[in-house]
Design a protein around this motif. Structure first.
Motif, mmCIF file in Angstrom:
data_model
loop_
_atom_site.group_PDB
_atom_site.id
_atom_site.type_symbol
_atom_site.label_atom_id
_atom_site.label_comp_id
_atom_site.label_asym_id
_atom_site.label_seq_id
_atom_site.Cartn_x
_atom_site.Cartn_y
_atom_site.Cartn_z
ATOM 1 N N THR A 59 0.815 -1.208 0.000
ATOM 2 C CA THR A 59 0.000 0.000 0.000
ATOM 3 C C THR A 59 0.848 1.258 0.000
ATOM 4 O OG1 THR A 59 -0.167 -0.433 2.376
ATOM 5 C CG2 THR A 59 -2.102 -0.892 1.044
ATOM 6 N N ASP A 60 2.074 1.163 0.547
ATOM 7 C CA ASP A 60 2.917 2.356 0.579
ATOM 8 C C ASP A 60 3.688 2.560 -0.716
ATOM 9 O OD1 ASP A 60 4.555 0.136 1.044
ATOM 10 O OD2 ASP A 60 6.013 1.309 2.171
ATOM 11 N N ASN A 63 1.992 5.127 -2.974
ATOM 12 C CA ASN A 63 2.113 6.386 -2.244
ATOM 13 C C ASN A 63 3.519 6.965 -2.363
ATOM 14 O OD1 ASN A 63 -0.424 5.585 -1.442
ATOM 15 N ND2 ASN A 63 -0.155 6.164 0.683
ATOM 16 N N ALA A 145 0.490 3.771 5.202
ATOM 17 C CA ALA A 145 -0.162 3.988 3.912
ATOM 18 C C ALA A 145 -1.611 3.520 3.946
ATOM 19 C CB ALA A 145 0.609 3.252 2.814
ATOM 20 N N LYS A 148 -3.710 6.111 5.649
ATOM 21 C CA LYS A 148 -4.011 7.266 4.794
ATOM 22 C C LYS A 148 -5.086 6.922 3.760
ATOM 23 C CE LYS A 148 0.353 9.690 5.422
ATOM 24 N NZ LYS A 148 1.397 10.518 4.801
ATOM 25 N N ASP A 329 2.150 12.182 -0.747
ATOM 26 C CA ASP A 329 1.781 10.784 -0.946
ATOM 27 C C ASP A 329 0.273 10.550 -0.834
ATOM 28 O OD1 ASP A 329 1.877 11.427 1.730
ATOM 29 O OD2 ASP A 329 2.664 9.488 2.382
ATOM 30 N N SER A 333 -4.306 8.336 -2.989
ATOM 31 C CA SER A 333 -5.592 7.987 -2.387
ATOM 32 C C SER A 333 -6.672 8.986 -2.784
ATOM 33 C CB SER A 333 -5.461 7.944 -0.862
ATOM 34 O OG SER A 333 -4.434 7.067 -0.477
ATOM 35 N N TYR A 355 -1.506 -4.559 0.655
ATOM 36 C CA TYR A 355 -1.180 -4.482 2.086
ATOM 37 C C TYR A 355 -0.945 -5.881 2.661
ATOM 38 C CZ TYR A 355 -2.020 -3.996 7.103
ATOM 39 O OH TYR A 355 -1.920 -4.066 8.467
ATOM 40 N N ALA A 413 5.890 8.254 4.496
ATOM 41 C CA ALA A 413 6.626 7.072 4.050
ATOM 42 C C ALA A 413 7.971 7.425 3.442
ATOM 43 C CB ALA A 413 5.788 6.292 3.034
#
Length: 603
Positions: A59-60, A63, A145, A148, A329, A333, A355, A413
């Motif tokens: 997930t990061d 981002n 992440a 967020k 980042d 989203s 994730y 991140a």
């Protein structure tokens, strides 16, 4: 934003399948520690390769890419693109060495390569240092992440995201072990890629953006498109391109991009059926990871500059996001909130998949250190297989809880990425050379590990960074931090190497007999053994490293040219795209020939 019944259906179906896989394999996974952490060393290359790709898509990741693109343009991605070099070196040089070692974790390597109390200390300390400290930081960045994404897209409080995202992940990870992780990664990869590609295609063409050409023509985007930094900007060229390609890729230890292989990449190589499957898995991973995956994220990042040109516009659109979570980042989203029903459910499921794949891998990898390299070595040397599995499951839960609490205290991140690079700066050369130079010993690694960590902490917590690297008053250039840590660390560990005793003849000869590393770096050990009628060279296997390096360079050319050709096709720059496509085809043909010659050296 509101999710429709269709969106919820996609997400619930996805969760159900993942949990079913974990439950299905749980009985066999709990059979013994080898099954729980390595699936009995029976995994094929394609399944392991897909697992590596799924793990490194977290997930990061989108981002981080969004942050890089919005801050430094597309060329800012050289900060992680550079790790393709160490990835290809792992494919053509180190993959077969790891599989030949037959260790259960890459930390067990320490007592194979080194000896005595320093080797035992190094193994135990690294189990805590990497298995808990580094691992928890990495997982917390991934969870940040998720927080967020949950805050922007669903209006969830941070703790609600942590509980809902983590509970299912830790459940199937603890039950299914490594096999559960790899099997679910197979599903997670396709879900994650479908979501990323679908989101990119839709978002580029929404009315607010207007398509690829509108993005290219937009004033906020024009200076962000280049794959290489502006060559007239010396600082940008040095920081974005020169440092990553000249220093960072080989000098820094970073999870998933370890020089010489290591971590969860090594875990998958060790789980492979044989050496060829280990090589195939890592090659497949590097092609998928670098050549095929970046552009959907990059396109969404560029489109976000049209809709949300700065952080203030993101804050205005999402006033409920806490100030300490705001950053570039968040733009990824923010763009996803514009997806329609149905596709939104797929994309949310893909982000959940990203994730879960990363967290489940980190949990299983970290708990393998806790079991094999700490619990069995330090606490209970006579532990039964059932006890080790139970400890593995318990440590899985503990690691998840620790990372969740840390994630709630984090903000960005990108800062975590840079801190991890600093912590590992200067240690990478040891991981590359320790297979091929007999003189490296336990103290080389111990001093490198502590010196790089202490330097990173001093630069982070004292005025040393300002004194050395402040743009106005610093003694060194602003871009010199990573080279500075690398240089100091390298001087320290090289000094320690020559000031301490080498490993014993017995340790060095046993290592050579098992691994057969070859090369001039071991000639002294081989010659001394022969003089004492102890033959350490077994069979007729030739030293394949020179041909492996040629294959590595061709692999790098293949992947980079494929990735950049894709970008130029998207931009509509036909001439550059055709040239790079031709380079990719030529590199591929030459690589096949080089690999065939390389295989001939393995008799």
């Amino acid at each position: 934003m509101e999710l429709s019944t269709l969106d919820y259906s996609f997400i619930i179906l996805f969760f159900t399948i993942v949990l079913a896989i974990g439950l299905y394999v749980s009985k066999k996974a709990g059979k013994n520690s080898s099954e729980y952490f390595l699936s009995g060393r029976t995994m094929p290359w394609w399944l392991l390769g897909l697992s590596m790709v799924a793990t490194t898509f977290s997930t990061d990741t989108p981002n981080l890419v969004t942050d890089l693109v919005r801050t430094n343009g597309v060329s800012g991605n050289w900060g992680w693109w550079c790790f393709l070099l160490t990835g290809m070196l792992t494919v053509f040089v180190y993959a077969k060495l790891w599989r030949k070692s037959n260790v259960k974790t890459d930390l067990e390597f320490y007592e194979l390569r080194y000896g005595g109390a320093p080797a035992r200390f190094l193994r135990k300390f690294r189990a805590i240092y990497l298995g808990i400290f580094f691992n928890v930081i990495t997982m917390s960045a991934v969870t940040l992440a998720a927080i967020k994404i949950g805050g922007i897209m669903l209006g969830l409080e941070p703790w609600e995201t942590v509980v809902s995202a983590g509970l299912i992940t830790v459940t199937f990870s603890a039950l299914g072990g490594f096999k559960g992780v790899v099997y679910t990664d197979f599903l997670l990869f396709f879900v994650a890629m479908a979501g990323a590609v679908g989101a990119a295609y839709y978002l580029v063409n929404i009315p607010e953006v207007g398509g690829i050409q509108a993005i290219i023509d937009n004033e906020n985007v024009k200076d962000k498109l280049n794959i290489l930094p502006d060559l007239s900007d010396t600082k940008a060229v040095i920081t974005i391109l020169v440092i990553p390609l000249a220093v960072q890729w080989w000098s820094s230890w970073y999870p998933g991009g370890e020089p010489g292989g290591g971590g969860y990449i090594a875990q998958r190589m060790l789980a492979a059926k044989n050496e060829n499957h280990a090589i195939g898995a890592t090659f497949f991973f590097n092609i998928m990871h670098y050549a095929l995956r970046p552009w959907p994220w990059i396109l969404v990042a560029l489109a976000s500059l049209v809709v949300y040109p700065d952080i203030a516009s993101i804050s205005e659109a999402f006033p409920n996001v806490p100030a300490d979570k705001l950053g570039h980042d968040l733009a990824y989203s923010a763009m996803l909130t514009k997806l329609p029903s149905g596709l939104l459910g797929v994309v949310l499921a893909s982000l959940i998949a990203a994730y879960m794949s990363t967290i489940s891998t980190q949990l299983n990898w970290g708990s393998s250190y806790m079991v094999f390299d700490f619990y069995k070595q330090q606490i209970n040397p006579n532990a039964t297989e059932k006890q080790m599995v139970r400890v593995g499951r318990l440590s899985t839960v503990v690691l998840m809880v620790l990372s969740a609490f840390l994630a709630l205290a984090m903000q960005n991140a990108m800062g975590i990425f840079n801190l991890l690079l600093s912590f590992g700066a200067g240690t990478g050369l040891i991981f590359i050379l320790r297979w091929f130079w007999w003189r490296i010993n336990s103290w080389s690694e111990i001093t490198a590990m502590f010196s790089s960590g202490i330097l990173a902490i001093l630069l982070e917590t004292t005025s040393l960074r300002a004194m050395l690297f402040d743009p106005a008053t610093g003694l060194l250039p602003e871009w010199g931090e990573l080279p500075f840590i690398m240089l100091i660390t390298s001087v320290i560990w090289l000094s320690a190497t020559f000031l301490t005793q080498p490993e014993s003849k017995e340790v060095l000869r046993n290592f050579y007999k098992k691994i057969q590393p070859g090369g001039p770096g071991w000639s002294k050990v081989v010659e001394e053994a022969r003089e004492e009628n102890d033959e350490v060279v077994i069979g007729n296997e030739q030293w394949s490293v020179p041909k492996g390096i040629v294959a590595m360079l061709l692999g790098v050319a293949l992947v980079y040219s494929t990735m950049f050709a894709t970008g130029y096709w998207i931009y509509g720059r036909t001439t550059a795209a055709l040239i790079l496509t031709g380079v990719a085809l030529l590199s591929g043909i030459l690589l096949v020939r080089a690999w065939n010659k390389m295989k001939d050296t393995i008799l």
